[in-house]
Motif scaffolding. Structure first.
Motif, mmCIF file in Angstrom:
data_model
loop_
_atom_site.group_PDB
_atom_site.id
_atom_site.type_symbol
_atom_site.label_atom_id
_atom_site.label_comp_id
_atom_site.label_asym_id
_atom_site.label_seq_id
_atom_site.Cartn_x
_atom_site.Cartn_y
_atom_site.Cartn_z
ATOM 1 N N GLY A 1 -1.356 -13.335 -3.285
ATOM 2 C CA GLY A 1 -2.177 -13.179 -2.083
ATOM 3 C C GLY A 1 -2.783 -14.475 -1.634
ATOM 4 N N LEU A 2 -3.158 -14.489 -0.358
ATOM 5 C CA LEU A 2 -3.642 -15.710 0.268
ATOM 6 C C LEU A 2 -4.993 -16.172 -0.264
ATOM 7 N N SER A 3 -5.896 -15.213 -0.529
ATOM 8 C CA SER A 3 -7.240 -15.618 -0.934
ATOM 9 C C SER A 3 -7.190 -16.325 -2.271
ATOM 10 N N ALA A 4 -6.518 -15.681 -3.238
ATOM 11 C CA ALA A 4 -6.417 -16.296 -4.557
ATOM 12 C C ALA A 4 -5.691 -17.634 -4.469
ATOM 13 N N THR B 1 6.349 -15.662 -10.478
ATOM 14 C CA THR B 1 7.050 -14.635 -9.686
ATOM 15 C C THR B 1 6.288 -14.284 -8.424
ATOM 16 N N GLY B 2 5.005 -14.630 -8.372
ATOM 17 C CA GLY B 2 4.190 -14.203 -7.231
ATOM 18 C C GLY B 2 3.928 -12.715 -7.292
ATOM 19 N N VAL B 3 3.921 -12.176 -8.496
ATOM 20 C CA VAL B 3 3.745 -10.731 -8.637
ATOM 21 C C VAL B 3 2.285 -10.352 -8.395
ATOM 22 N N MET B 4 2.067 -9.245 -7.711
ATOM 23 C CA MET B 4 0.698 -8.736 -7.566
ATOM 24 C C MET B 4 0.287 -8.020 -8.842
ATOM 25 N N GLY B 5 -0.974 -8.179 -9.214
ATOM 26 C CA GLY B 5 -1.513 -7.390 -10.316
ATOM 27 C C GLY B 5 -1.624 -8.121 -11.631
ATOM 28 N N VAL C 1 -8.882 -12.852 -7.169
ATOM 29 C CA VAL C 1 -8.000 -11.714 -6.879
ATOM 30 C C VAL C 1 -8.317 -11.133 -5.497
ATOM 31 N N GLY C 2 -7.277 -10.722 -4.789
ATOM 32 C CA GLY C 2 -7.460 -10.052 -3.505
ATOM 33 C C GLY C 2 -7.698 -8.562 -3.719
ATOM 34 N N ASP C 3 -8.170 -7.898 -2.658
ATOM 35 C CA ASP C 3 -8.458 -6.465 -2.821
ATOM 36 C C ASP C 3 -7.200 -5.643 -3.072
ATOM 37 N N GLY C 4 -6.102 -6.002 -2.415
ATOM 38 C CA GLY C 4 -4.848 -5.276 -2.632
ATOM 39 C C GLY C 4 -4.384 -5.406 -4.076
ATOM 40 N N SER C 5 -4.433 -6.612 -4.584
ATOM 41 C CA SER C 5 -3.982 -6.845 -5.962
ATOM 42 C C SER C 5 -4.922 -6.179 -6.957
ATOM 43 N N PHE C 6 -6.230 -6.244 -6.675
ATOM 44 C CA PHE C 6 -7.197 -5.625 -7.599
ATOM 45 C C PHE C 6 -6.978 -4.124 -7.678
ATOM 46 N N TYR D 1 -3.669 -6.342 3.050
ATOM 47 C CA TYR D 1 -2.664 -7.094 2.299
ATOM 48 C C TYR D 1 -2.456 -8.371 3.110
ATOM 49 N N GLY D 2 -3.410 -9.308 2.938
ATOM 50 C CA GLY D 2 -3.537 -10.434 3.858
ATOM 51 C C GLY D 2 -2.284 -11.277 4.020
ATOM 52 N N SER D 3 -1.610 -11.586 2.920
ATOM 53 C CA SER D 3 -0.440 -12.458 3.030
ATOM 54 C C SER D 3 0.642 -11.823 3.882
ATOM 55 N N ILE D 4 0.796 -10.537 3.697
ATOM 56 C CA ILE D 4 1.865 -9.849 4.436
ATOM 57 C C ILE D 4 1.440 -9.717 5.901
ATOM 58 N N ARG D 5 0.136 -9.521 6.096
ATOM 59 C CA ARG D 5 -0.402 -9.443 7.451
ATOM 60 C C ARG D 5 -0.131 -10.746 8.209
ATOM 61 N N ASP E 1 -3.070 -2.750 6.608
ATOM 62 C CA ASP E 1 -4.514 -2.517 6.468
ATOM 63 C C ASP E 1 -4.797 -1.778 5.161
ATOM 64 N N LEU E 2 -5.972 -1.995 4.617
ATOM 65 C CA LEU E 2 -6.357 -1.333 3.366
ATOM 66 C C LEU E 2 -7.687 -0.608 3.529
ATOM 67 N N THR E 3 -7.790 0.574 2.954
ATOM 68 C CA THR E 3 -9.089 1.239 2.819
ATOM 69 C C THR E 3 -9.599 0.887 1.430
ATOM 70 N N ALA F 1 -9.909 -15.621 8.969
ATOM 71 C CA ALA F 1 -9.962 -17.011 8.498
ATOM 72 C C ALA F 1 -8.766 -17.382 7.627
ATOM 73 N N ILE F 2 -8.138 -16.399 6.974
ATOM 74 C CA ILE F 2 -7.016 -16.781 6.103
ATOM 75 C C ILE F 2 -5.692 -16.769 6.850
ATOM 76 N N LEU F 3 -5.667 -16.148 8.005
ATOM 77 C CA LEU F 3 -4.367 -15.992 8.653
ATOM 78 C C LEU F 3 -3.694 -17.311 9.026
HETATM 79 C C1 LIG Z 1 4.063 -6.094 -7.103
HETATM 80 C C2 LIG Z 1 4.142 -6.725 -5.755
HETATM 81 N N1 LIG Z 1 4.223 -5.929 -4.655
HETATM 82 C C3 LIG Z 1 4.274 -6.484 -3.419
HETATM 83 C C4 LIG Z 1 4.236 -7.838 -3.261
HETATM 84 C C5 LIG Z 1 4.266 -8.467 -1.859
HETATM 85 N N2 LIG Z 1 2.949 -9.060 -1.580
HETATM 86 C C6 LIG Z 1 2.691 -10.361 -1.802
HETATM 87 S S1 LIG Z 1 1.142 -10.794 -1.453
HETATM 88 C C7 LIG Z 1 0.776 -9.238 -0.929
HETATM 89 C C8 LIG Z 1 -0.584 -8.891 -0.393
HETATM 90 C C9 LIG Z 1 -1.705 -9.298 -1.306
HETATM 91 O O1 LIG Z 1 -2.891 -8.740 -0.809
HETATM 92 P P1 LIG Z 1 -4.276 -9.014 -1.471
HETATM 93 O O2 LIG Z 1 -4.192 -8.920 -2.938
HETATM 94 O O3 LIG Z 1 -5.277 -8.137 -0.834
HETATM 95 O O4 LIG Z 1 -4.560 -10.531 -1.147
HETATM 96 P P2 LIG Z 1 -4.807 -11.273 0.259
HETATM 97 O O5 LIG Z 1 -3.494 -11.848 0.677
HETATM 98 O O6 LIG Z 1 -5.333 -10.277 1.234
HETATM 99 O O7 LIG Z 1 -5.788 -12.334 -0.067
HETATM 100 C C10 LIG Z 1 1.872 -8.387 -1.049
HETATM 101 C C11 LIG Z 1 1.875 -6.961 -0.682
HETATM 102 C C12 LIG Z 1 4.171 -8.623 -4.433
HETATM 103 N N3 LIG Z 1 4.164 -9.946 -4.407
HETATM 104 N N4 LIG Z 1 4.107 -8.035 -5.656
#
Ligand SMILES: Cc1ncc(C[n+]2csc(CCOP(=O)(O)OP(=O)(O)O)c2C)c(N)n1
Length: 541
Positions: free
Chosen positions: A386-389, A409-413, A435-440, A467-471, A486-488, A536-538
């Motif tokens: 994600g972009l924030s991290a 790998t750029g894996v989330m989580g 950590v970003g909210d999506g990943s958390f 999911y900021g990076s994808i946004r 968008d995320l709730t 700001a991150i876009l």
């Molecule tokens: C397991 C997994 N699923 C999907 C993706 C694609 N992906 C990369 S970054 C991202 C969004 C991350 O969102 P968030 O953690 O909220 O961070 P932000 O970019 O908003 O800071 C997604 C869906 C990925 N890298 N890994």
């Protein structure tokens, strides 16, 4: 006589595995019986992916083989994300999977998978132990394959009835890691090429992310006055504050920076597989025929000359090669300063952070800037996708022994479980997780282990409701067509408190300093929720 399960655990113990990560399953109960009363620490996680993420994060720090135990079928498929990550990150990892009893093998019985097929493309080796007498040989081979030459994942499948068989105990010995000696004539040849170089550059990879590797790289770069680029997300391979550090290669490079880097006449790629993102999609060095002189040094000889044909390919460990190269230096090439300063200048532009205010929340970069001076000299940072991290490794000049553990790998989580495993492995060192909210929301529940083990981790969470990076990509490719990004989100600080950690919230810029001061003084785990701006991150990439 002992159970086959105990024999497996004994093999791990003999190879310095003192902690395993797991989600239990009925398919490997004898393993738990072998772990009962054992000195090996059993860490219970809440998803098989995080058991794997913890193991491979630990291996990123120790360089030693790591292990996770999961159940068959659903447990194994949940863990597959870690097998893929271990392969891409090049870390030694063994995934142990319970399996249906031998009499039911290959019948599509309950939760049965043929793991050779399932993991065939992502594991270095998959083995099913049907004869417990072969455990000593299979475990030795599994550890050897997982640890060398490029470390990676091995899957060991354990039919449940096999684990109960009785076998004579074996006196295990640690598996010796075989490494090729440094060829003297190749070092001399590399020195000759470098002596004639006008604009040389080093691309340093993960193999050098050890104390020995970093020291050898620093000595070599200094002695020869060659600027250094880290391979993708290996920011901590070199002192980020050094004049010789030109940044990392990956997705955050500017066009001007890449254009300048392409002026190099000699590339010394060392301890790197020269993967897709590092090489800007196989365009630098150019594949298959580099438009500059390529020296490629890698322990794994099978990877040399495959994507890039080097002028000199050397199959040996990276650190001893660089140390030998130091001794070959006769005089620093003259006129190198302009090249070094130009590269450093482009790096400074990537580090520069200009957006300071936004209408929709706190600019996360401001928090990153404020965290930096609060970091200990040996802090370890884990960053999720994600972009924030990403701003942490974009903005931080990491200075070893500080480390940034970011998934290649750029894996989330991986951020939260990674921080947990590293904090357990490195007591006394400051551990911070970005950590970003999506990943958390994928794996943040592993904060439960941080609470259970009283780990003083600071989780810094960017709550930008997206999911900021994808946004970002969506806005660029399909302007205005926002869907699926968008995320709730919950109140994360309250969530952390519900787990038994401390929770803090940064709502405005004025909160940043006092909240960080308070949070960094907490003894146990704490989560700092930043009500972060999305706008700001876009534009940051
Ligand atoms: C397991 C997994 N699923 C999907 C993706 C694609 N992906 C990369 S970054 C991202 C969004 C991350 O969102 P968030 O953690 O909220 O961070 P932000 O970019 O908003 O800071 C997604 C869906 C990925 N890298 N890994």
């Amino acid at each position: 006589m002992i159970t086959a399960a105990r024999q497996i655990i004994n093999a791990l113990a003999a190879n310095s595995v003192d902690r395993v990560y797991c989600v239990p399953g009925e398919s490997y109960l004898p393993i738990f019986d072998a772990l009962y009363g054992n000195t090996i620490d059993t860490v219970v996680t809440h998803h098989e992916s995080t058991a794997g993420f913890m193991a491979i994060s630990e291996a990123r720090i120790t360089g030693r083989v790591s292990a996770a135990f999961v159940s068959r079928g659903p447990g194994a498929t949940n863990a597959s994300i870690a097998v893929h990550s271990a392969e891409q990150d090049g870390v030694p990892f063994i995934l142990f999977i319970g399996q249906v009893p031998r009499r039911n093998l290959r019948r599509r019985s309950f939760q049965e998978i043929d793991y050779g097929k399932f993991f065939g493309d992502i594991a270095k080796w998959v083995v099913e132990i049907t004869d417990p007498a072969r455990i000593p040989e299979i475990m030795s081979r599994a550890i050897q394959i997982a640890t060398s030459p490029t470390p990676g994942p091995v899957v060991v499948v354990m039919p449940e009835d096999m684990l109960e068989d009785m076998v004579p105990p074996v006196e295990f010995r640690p598996v010796a890691r075989a490494a090729a000696p440094v060829p003297v004539e190749s070092v001399a040849k590399a020195a000759e090429i470098l002596r004639g170089a006008k604009k040389p550059i080093i691309i340093a990879g993960g193999e050098l992310c050890t104390d020995e590797g970093r020291a050898a790289l620093a000595a070599c770069a200094e002695a020869w006055q060659i600027p250094v680029l880290g391979s993708f997300r290996r920011h901590d391979v070199f002192d980020g504050t050094s004049r010789l550090f030109a940044g990392d290669l990956g997705i955050q490079n500017t066009k001007a920076q890449i254009d300048l880097i392409k002026e190099s006449d000699v590339v010394l790629a060392v301890g790197t597989r020269l993967g897709d993102l590092t090489t800007q999609g196989y365009t630098f060095p150019e594949s298959p025929y580099p438009a500059r002189t390529l020296i490629h040094v890698l322990a794994d000889g099978d990877r040399l000359g495959v994507d890039f044909q080097p002028a000199l390919g050397v199959a040996c460990p990276a650190a001893p090669f660089l140390s030998a190269l130091v001794a070959e230096r006769v005089a620093v090439a003259a006129g190198r300063d302009g090249w070094i300063d130009a590269l450093r200048g482009e790096r400074e532009k990537v580090l520069a952070w200009t957006t300071k205010t936004a209408p929709d929340g706190v600019v996360f970069g401001n928090v990153v800037d404020a965290v930096w001076p609060r970091l200990a000299k040996d802090a370890i940072l884990t960053t999720d996708a994600g972009l924030s991290a990403a701003m942490f490794y974009k903005q931080f000049p990491v200075k070893p022994p500080q480390m940034i553990v970011a998934s290649i790998t750029g894996v989330m989580g991986m951020g939260v479980p990674g921080a947990v495993a590293i904090a357990m492995r490195c007591p006394g060192r400051q551990v911070v997780c970005a950590v970003g909210d999506g990943s958390f929301l994928m794996t943040g529940n592993e904060i439960a282990v941080a609470v259970e083990r009283k780990l003083p981790i600071r989780f810094i969470l960017a709550a930008n409701k997206s999911y900021g990076s994808i946004r970002l990509g969506q806005e660029q490719e399909y302007p205005g067509h926002v869907v699926g990004t968008d995320l709730t989100i919950p109140e994360f600080a309250a969530m952390a408190e519900a787990f038994g950690a401390r929770g803090f919230v940064i709502r405005t810029d004025a909160d940043i300093a006092p909240v960080l001061d308070a949070a960094f003084a907490v003894e146990g785990p704490c989560l700092i929720e930043v009500k972060a701006s999305l706008s700001a991150i876009l534009p940051t990439l």
